[in-house]
Write an enzyme that holds these catalytic residues in place. Structure first.
Site, PDB file in Angstrom:
ATOM      1  N   GLN A  58      -5.704 -19.918  -5.900  1.00 56.21           N
ATOM      2  CA  GLN A  58      -6.589 -19.771  -7.209  1.00 56.21           C
ATOM      3  C   GLN A  58      -6.867 -20.879  -7.817  1.00 56.21           C
ATOM      4  O   GLN A  58      -5.859 -21.560  -8.332  1.00 56.21           O
ATOM      5  CB  GLN A  58      -6.013 -18.595  -8.012  1.00 56.21           C
ATOM      6  CG  GLN A  58      -6.887 -18.150  -9.246  1.00 56.21           C
ATOM      7  CD  GLN A  58      -8.059 -17.497  -8.790  1.00 56.21           C
ATOM      8  OE1 GLN A  58      -8.186 -16.627  -7.826  1.00 56.21           O
ATOM      9  NE2 GLN A  58      -9.251 -18.037  -9.449  1.00 56.21           N
ATOM     10  N   LYS A 112      -8.896  -8.804  -6.235  1.00 55.98           N
ATOM     11  CA  LYS A 112      -8.967  -9.071  -4.831  1.00 55.98           C
ATOM     12  C   LYS A 112      -8.212  -8.178  -3.780  1.00 55.98           C
ATOM     13  O   LYS A 112      -8.339  -7.886  -2.849  1.00 55.98           O
ATOM     14  CB  LYS A 112      -8.792 -10.695  -4.462  1.00 55.98           C
ATOM     15  CG  LYS A 112      -9.855 -11.538  -4.961  1.00 55.98           C
ATOM     16  CD  LYS A 112      -9.234 -12.875  -4.863  1.00 55.98           C
ATOM     17  CE  LYS A 112     -10.189 -13.706  -5.693  1.00 55.98           C
ATOM     18  NZ  LYS A 112      -9.426 -15.256  -5.824  1.00 55.98           N
ATOM     19  N   ASP A 120     -11.568 -19.534   1.517  1.00 57.51           N
ATOM     20  CA  ASP A 120     -12.508 -19.995   0.214  1.00 57.51           C
ATOM     21  C   ASP A 120     -13.667 -20.919   0.739  1.00 57.51           C
ATOM     22  O   ASP A 120     -14.712 -21.378   0.036  1.00 57.51           O
ATOM     23  CB  ASP A 120     -11.667 -20.661  -0.665  1.00 57.51           C
ATOM     24  CG  ASP A 120     -11.573 -19.637  -2.055  1.00 57.51           C
ATOM     25  OD1 ASP A 120     -12.082 -18.527  -2.031  1.00 57.51           O
ATOM     26  OD2 ASP A 120     -10.751 -19.778  -2.953  1.00 57.51           O
TER      27      ASP A 120
END
Ligand code: NAP
Length: 284
Positions: free
Chosen positions: A95, A51, A118
Site C-alpha cells: 500500500q 480489498k 499493482d
C-alpha cells in the site's frame, strides 16, 4: 445537447466480479493475495480491509501484513522476499504511500514481477510501454480503459487528454490509450493553458486530485469524461470534475463516488486471478 449518460461503475464492477467468482469456483486452489500495509493511516487501513473483503467474497484468500510506521526498509524488503518465495502467495501489493524513510522504488523493485498485481514494478511498467500482453496493468487505469471500451466501440484515432502524470494513474493511462491507437496528451500542474488543451479532447481523464477543477467550459460537446479523483472536503467526497455542470456537455461521465473507484478493486482481483493462472500454467 442532452445530459450525459452517467456510468454506473458499481454495476459494471459487480458484473466483472460475478464473472470472476465463477472462474475462481472452477479452479482447484484459491488465488492468494498478500497486502502489505506500513503505518496506521486510517484511509489506507479501510481501503486494504475493503480489498480483503472483496477478495474473500469471491473465494480468494487475502492476508494483510501490517507493519509499524517505523519499520526499517530492510525489514520490509525481507517480508516481500518471503512473500515472493511463498508458493501459496500469488499476488503481492504494498500500500502506497510509504513513510518517508523508506525508498518506494526499492520496495516496488523487490516485488517479483509475476506477483506484482499493482503493476508498479519497473519491469511491468516497461512491458506496458512495450504493449506486451504479459504486462501486469495497474488497476485504476485498467478499470478506466474497461469503462471506455465498454461504452465506446472504437477508441482508435480519438484524442485523449489526461490531467495528471502520476506513476499510478496518469502515465500508465497514457500508455494504455496509446496502445489503443488514441492520440494522447498528458497535462500537469506546470502545463500552461490547460483548458485550451482539454477543450480539444474527445476523451478527458481527470486524475489530478483537485476537487472540481475541471469546469464545463473546458469540455467539448459530446466528450467522454472520466473522473478518477477522490477528494474529501468537509467530510464529503468530490471528484476532480465539476460533475453537475460537465454533465450538460459530456456524452458520458463517471460519478464520484460510484464510478472509477469500484472498478479499481475489480481489476486488482482480476490481476490476482491472472497471476494465479500464469503461475500455475493453467489455461482458462
Ligand atoms: P498524485 O500522485 O498526487 O498526482 C496528481 C497529478 O496531478 C500530478 O501529476 C500533478 O502534477 C497533477 N496536478 C495537480 N494539480 C493539478 C492541476 N491543478 N492541474 C493539472 N494537473 C494537476 O495523484 P494520483 O495518485 O495520480 O491520484 C489522482 C487522484 O485520483 C487523487 O484524487 C486520488 O485520490 C485519485 N485516485 C483514485 C483512484 C480510484 O480508485 N478511483 C485510484 C488512485 C487515485 P505534477 O506532477 O506537476 O505535480
Amino acid at each position: 445537447m442532452a445530459e450525459a449518460q452517467i456510468i454506473d461503475g458499481k454495476a459494471l464492477a459487480l458484473t466483472i466480479r460475478t464473472e470472476l467468482s465463477k472462474k475462481v469456483a472452477a479452479i482447484p486452489l484459491k488465488p492468494n493475495l498478500a497486502v502489505v500495509l506500513v503505518g496506521n493511516d486510517e484511509a489506507s487501513l479501510i481501503y486494504d480491509r475493503n480489498k480483503q473483503k472483496a477478495a474473500q467474497a469471491m473465494g480468494m484468500d487475502c492476508e494483510i501484513y501490517h507493519l509499524p510506521e517505523n519499520v526499517a526498509e530492510y525489514e520490509l524488503l525481507e517480508l516481500i522476499s518471503q512473500l515472493n518465495n511463498d508458493t501459496r502467495v500469488n499476488g503481492v501489493l504494498v500500500q502506497l504511500p510509504l513513510p518517508k524513510h523508506i525508498n518506494t522504488q526499492n520496495v516496488l523493485m523487490q516485488i517479483n514481477p509475476e506477483k506484482d498485481v499493482d503493476g508498479f514494478n519497473p519491469y511491468n511498467v516497461g512491458l506496458l510501454q512495450a504493449n506486451s500482453p504479459k504486462a501486469m496493468v495497474p488497476a485504476t487505469p485498467k478499470g478506466v480503459l474497461y469503462i471506455l471500451k465498454h461504452f465506446c466501440s472504437d477508441l482508435s484515432g480519438k484524442y485523449a487528454v489526461i490531467i495528471g502524470r502520476s506513476n499510478i494513474v496518469g502515465k500508465p493511462m497514457a500508455a494504455l490509450l496509446l496502445n489503443q491507437n488514441c492520440t494522447v496528451t498528458i497535462v500537469h500542474s506546470k502545463t500552461q493553458n490547460i483548458e485550451k488543451i482539454v477543450q480539444q479532447a474527445d476523451i478527458v481523464i481527470a486524475a489530478c486530485g483537485k476537487p472540481q477543477v475541471v469546469k464545463a467550459d473546458w469540455i467539448k460537446d459530446g466528450a467522454f469524461v472520466i473522473d478518477v479523483g477522490i477528494n474529501r472536503v468537509d467530510g464529503k467526497i468530490y471528484g476532480d470534475v465539476d460533475f453537475e455542470n460537465v454533465c450538460k456537455k459530456a456524452s458520458y461521465i463517471t460519478p464520484v463516488p460510484g464510478g472509477v473507484g469500484p472498478m479499481t478493486i475489480a481489476m486488482l482481483l482480476e490481476n490476482t486471478f491472472d497471476a494465479f493462472i500464469r503461475q500455475n500454467h493453467l489455461d482458462v
